[in-house]
Design a protein around this motif. Structure first.
Motif: not given
Length: 321
Positions: A282-310
């Motif tokens: 949830h990077p775009i919402s960080l300005g009003t909702r600071y990061s929490r452990i639940a905000d993270f996931s582990l992704l392979c490089p391909t899935c990570h690129r896909l997430e950013h494109r989406l």
């Protein structure tokens, strides 16, 4: 947004006659350090990793003699006429409490104690937890209507200096209520301890890179360069803890495609972590909702690129989200 869409459950409720804008305060049994520590530990255990429901009591407190005509008291009493008996908001509290005096300053603290403290101890609401995320409940519904008479009486028909833990059926009743995120003023103050801890910690350079890529300047718009650096390092510090837990649990694999590096690297001198990225969901919402452990996931490089494109596509389609 509905209450059931929150990333964590509403675990407990706070009842008081004054709404909490930037903090929720609790009164220890006496002014000793031990009493304060007990109060802090009890409240922290009650809300755990969840949210706190704010209920405004039907009755309003009587101030100490001499304050009956105080301007602030009369204003708050008039406001209470419209919110008494209602569910006002849902808050996430900072687990590490701050003395109320540190949050509001010595002059305001003295005024509150003069007006509301009983006896020699000037400790009213002195154990305070800053509000770091907050949602207004649309329509401010009656607690009786939401929980029914039995649920209402179980939660609020008795005095308590601590929180009131919610049962599953009460959380279910809350689930369909509409909520609106609102700006939180004390979030930065509440995170100072974590900023300091992040500065003292060793963080994997790969984690720093992953988080730095996710938390772009666009995501941190409105912050100074120094604040951006602190926010990124704190997020990387949290992400490092997230990866450590995954490693200890033996679950270093992609959360999307389930790619498991161990299945491919065999006896080669390659660490599984080096083949996975930490992704901030949830990077775009960080300005009003600071990061929490639940905000993270582990992704392979391909899935990570896909997430950013989406994310880029969704941002262009829904620029106001």
């Amino acid at each position: 947004m509905l209450v059931r869409d929150l990333p964590a459950p509403v675990t407990a409720s706070k009842a008081d006659w004054l709404p909490g804008a930037t903090w929720l305060g609790f009164t220890p049994s006496d002014g000793s350090l031990q009493a304060r520590a007990r109060c802090q530990a009890t409240i922290k255990k009650q809300f755990g990793s969840g949210y706190v429901l704010e209920y405004i009591t039907a009755n309003f407190g009587q101030p100490n003699p001499g304050f009956e005509a105080d301007v602030d008291y009369l204003r708050e009493r008039e406001e209470h006429r419209h919110i008494g008996g209602r569910l006002l908001a849902i808050h996430r509290l900072q687990p590490n409490f701050k003395p109320l005096r540190d949050l509001i300053g010595s002059d305001e603290y003295a005024r509150i104690q003069d007006m509301w403290s009983q006896g020699a101890d000037r400790i009213r609401w002195s154990v305070a937890f800053p509000i770091v995320e907050s949602f207004e409940i649309e329509g401010r519904p009656s607690a009786r209507q939401v929980f029914g008479e039995a649920g209402y009486r179980r939660l609020y028909a008795h005095p308590s200096k601590t929180l009131r833990p919610l049962k599953d059926e009460e959380r279910h009743s809350l689930g369909e209520l509409s909520i609106i995120r609102r700006e939180v003023q004390n979030a930065w103050i509440a995170l100072e301890d974590e900023f300091a801890a992040a500065d003292r910690s060793e963080i994997d350079p790969k984690t720093l890179t992953d988080i730095g890529d996710d938390l772009s300047d666009q995501a941190l718009e409105g912050f100074t360069a120094e604040q951006r650096a602190k926010i990124r390092r704190r997020a990387a510090w949290l992400a490092e803890g997230f990866v450590r837990r995954r490693r200890e649990a033996g679950t270093l694999s992609c959360d999307h495609c389930r790619f498991d590096p161990i299945s491919l690297i065999g006896q080669h001198n390659i660490t599984p972590r080096s083949l996975l990225d930490v992704h901030h969901k949830h990077p775009i919402s960080l300005g009003t909702r600071y990061s929490r452990i639940a905000d993270f996931s582990l992704l392979c490089p391909t899935c990570h690129r896909l997430e950013h494109r989406l994310l880029a596509v969704n941002s262009s389609l829904f620029p106001g989200d």
